[in-house]
Design an enzyme around this catalytic site. Sequence first.
Site, PDB file in Angstrom:
ATOM      1  N   ILE A  77      -5.079   4.881   2.061  1.00 56.21           N
ATOM      2  CA  ILE A  77      -5.765   3.574   2.114  1.00 56.21           C
ATOM      3  C   ILE A  77      -6.095   3.265   3.578  1.00 56.21           C
ATOM      4  O   ILE A  77      -5.246   3.428   4.462  1.00 56.21           O
ATOM      5  CB  ILE A  77      -4.890   2.461   1.505  1.00 56.21           C
ATOM      6  CG1 ILE A  77      -4.492   2.832   0.071  1.00 56.21           C
ATOM      7  CG2 ILE A  77      -5.627   1.118   1.533  1.00 56.21           C
ATOM      8  CD1 ILE A  77      -3.569   1.839  -0.617  1.00 56.21           C
ATOM      9  N   GLU A 124       1.194   4.349   2.280  1.00 58.03           N
ATOM     10  CA  GLU A 124      -0.090   4.057   1.608  1.00 58.03           C
ATOM     11  C   GLU A 124      -0.871   5.351   1.367  1.00 58.03           C
ATOM     12  O   GLU A 124      -2.083   5.370   1.329  1.00 58.03           O
ATOM     13  CB  GLU A 124      -0.901   3.026   2.361  1.00 58.03           C
ATOM     14  CG  GLU A 124      -1.249   3.079   3.789  1.00 58.03           C
ATOM     15  CD  GLU A 124      -0.907   4.203   4.736  1.00 58.03           C
ATOM     16  OE1 GLU A 124       0.172   4.813   4.611  1.00 58.03           O
ATOM     17  OE2 GLU A 124      -1.729   4.441   5.622  1.00 58.03           O
TER      18      GLU A 124
HETATM   19  N1  LIG Z   1       3.115  -3.510   1.449  1.00 67.12           N
HETATM   20  C1  LIG Z   1       3.563  -2.282   1.719  1.00 67.12           C
HETATM   21  N2  LIG Z   1       3.253  -1.704   2.886  1.00 67.12           N
HETATM   22  C2  LIG Z   1       3.686  -0.467   3.135  1.00 67.12           C
HETATM   23  C3  LIG Z   1       4.485   0.242   2.218  1.00 67.12           C
HETATM   24  N3  LIG Z   1       4.749   1.448   2.745  1.00 67.12           N
HETATM   25  C4  LIG Z   1       4.143   1.500   3.955  1.00 67.12           C
HETATM   26  N4  LIG Z   1       3.502   0.350   4.212  1.00 67.12           N
HETATM   27  C5  LIG Z   1       2.722  -0.042   5.379  1.00 67.12           C
HETATM   28  O1  LIG Z   1       1.547   0.726   5.458  1.00 67.12           O
HETATM   29  C6  LIG Z   1       1.045   0.593   6.812  1.00 67.12           C
HETATM   30  C7  LIG Z   1       0.452   1.894   7.227  1.00 67.12           C
HETATM   31  O2  LIG Z   1      -0.145   1.698   8.483  1.00 67.12           O
HETATM   32  P1  LIG Z   1      -0.807   2.850   9.320  1.00 67.12           P
HETATM   33  O3  LIG Z   1      -0.027   4.126   9.163  1.00 67.12           O
HETATM   34  O4  LIG Z   1      -1.007   2.331  10.696  1.00 67.12           O
HETATM   35  O5  LIG Z   1      -2.185   3.137   8.622  1.00 67.12           O
HETATM   36  P2  LIG Z   1      -3.416   2.209   8.317  1.00 67.12           P
HETATM   37  O6  LIG Z   1      -3.262   0.823   8.819  1.00 67.12           O
HETATM   38  O7  LIG Z   1      -3.702   2.350   6.857  1.00 67.12           O
HETATM   39  O8  LIG Z   1      -4.569   2.890   9.147  1.00 67.12           O
HETATM   40  P3  LIG Z   1      -5.373   4.204   8.795  1.00 67.12           P
HETATM   41  O9  LIG Z   1      -4.550   5.016   7.848  1.00 67.12           O
HETATM   42  O10 LIG Z   1      -5.579   4.876  10.102  1.00 67.12           O
HETATM   43  O11 LIG Z   1      -6.663   3.774   8.191  1.00 67.12           O
HETATM   44  C8  LIG Z   1       2.224   0.136   7.668  1.00 67.12           C
HETATM   45  O12 LIG Z   1       2.006  -1.201   8.050  1.00 67.12           O
HETATM   46  C9  LIG Z   1       3.415   0.200   6.698  1.00 67.12           C
HETATM   47  O13 LIG Z   1       4.362  -0.806   6.971  1.00 67.12           O
HETATM   48  C10 LIG Z   1       4.825  -0.423   0.996  1.00 67.12           C
HETATM   49  O14 LIG Z   1       5.510   0.110   0.116  1.00 67.12           O
HETATM   50  N5  LIG Z   1       4.342  -1.676   0.800  1.00 67.12           N
END
Ligand SMILES: Nc1nc2c(ncn2[C@@H]2O[C@H](COP(=O)(O)OP(=O)(O)OP(=O)(O)O)[C@@H](O)[C@H]2O)c(=O)[nH]1
Length: 299
Positions: free
Chosen positions: A180, A222
């Site tokens: 995502i 994600e």
């Molecule tokens: N709500 C929620 N957030 C999650 C979960 N697992 C991971 N995350 C969040 O997913 C986010 C992933 O951020 P990044 O790895 O920076 O990736 P991104 O913002 O999607 O950016 P790009 O992948 O580069 O497009 C982080 O803020 C994590 O805290 C979950 O189970 N629930």
Amino acid sequence: MLSSTSTVSVLGKRNTSNAITNKQLTVATEDVLLLVQKLQSSLELEVIFTHLLDHIRSLVPGCRLLYSLPESNINLPIGGPVLKHQCFYQLKAEQEQLGEIRISNSSKLTDYELSMVELCLSHLLYPLRNALLYREAIRNARQDALTGVGNRFAFSRNFEREQRLAQRYHQDLSLLVIDIDYFKRINDKYGHLAGDEVLKSVAECLKSVMRQTDMIFRYGGEEFTAILTKTDREGALVIAERIRKEVEKLTVTISGNDIKATVSVGIGSLKEAKDSQALFNQADDNLYLAKRGGRNQVR
Ligand SMILES: Nc1nc2c(ncn2[C@@H]2O[C@H](COP(=O)(O)OP(=O)(O)OP(=O)(O)O)[C@@H](O)[C@H]2O)c(=O)[nH]1
């Protein structure tokens, strides 16, 4: 003849005047002890019901069995499709619903046969309950609790197996890694719970596009993966594009906020990779290219 707790309840009425006598019951009980040993020897539903049917068939040759527990999506026919004459029982242990069992036969079962069937069923309950608990535990160990798709552990096992099968039988295999876009922003702007709802909606969307829910996994955070058996890169591209477009159409409404999301997808295909690790790396590298290329795209 059933215990006062009535753990097996018979639906429908029958004449009990020819029911089992005490002598028959003694002989039957010895037989049933053997059955109990067999029922307790496995935690696999299919094995347990096969033992049960074998035993019932020694009394009613040719009969069949259908076990169902709709809330767990279980519908297990043993011995062949259901026959014309049927008796069915609701299975219950200490107020816990354990499903329904249907014994069917080409002719009507006598009262004696029905009594014997009920005797067997009263010994089925605890082995059945253990098997259902085991099944649930296995499922939980392989399923992502939030989205209901397979978890990373399930992915590793399936991916290894599919890769080996594909190589052995010279079949195509592709892998999608789906991430995502800017998910952190969604969390930051709308909160973690809203982020969770987006994750669930994206998983639902993947399931609906793929139609093969057991091959979609949440790899972590994600990021999702999808194993596409017998699919080359071109086929994978079509599915990946469909996923991308469907997610783009999604709107998740939470507390009056309409949240939109997009995904980037990287494809790996076995033809261009020598093993599962190389295949995964290929998909992951392509995901990186999709992210770098501006996101909301397939590479
Ligand atoms: N709500 C929620 N957030 C999650 C979960 N697992 C991971 N995350 C969040 O997913 C986010 C992933 O951020 P990044 O790895 O920076 O990736 P991104 O913002 O999607 O950016 P790009 O992948 O580069 O497009 C982080 O803020 C994590 O805290 C979950 O189970 N629930």
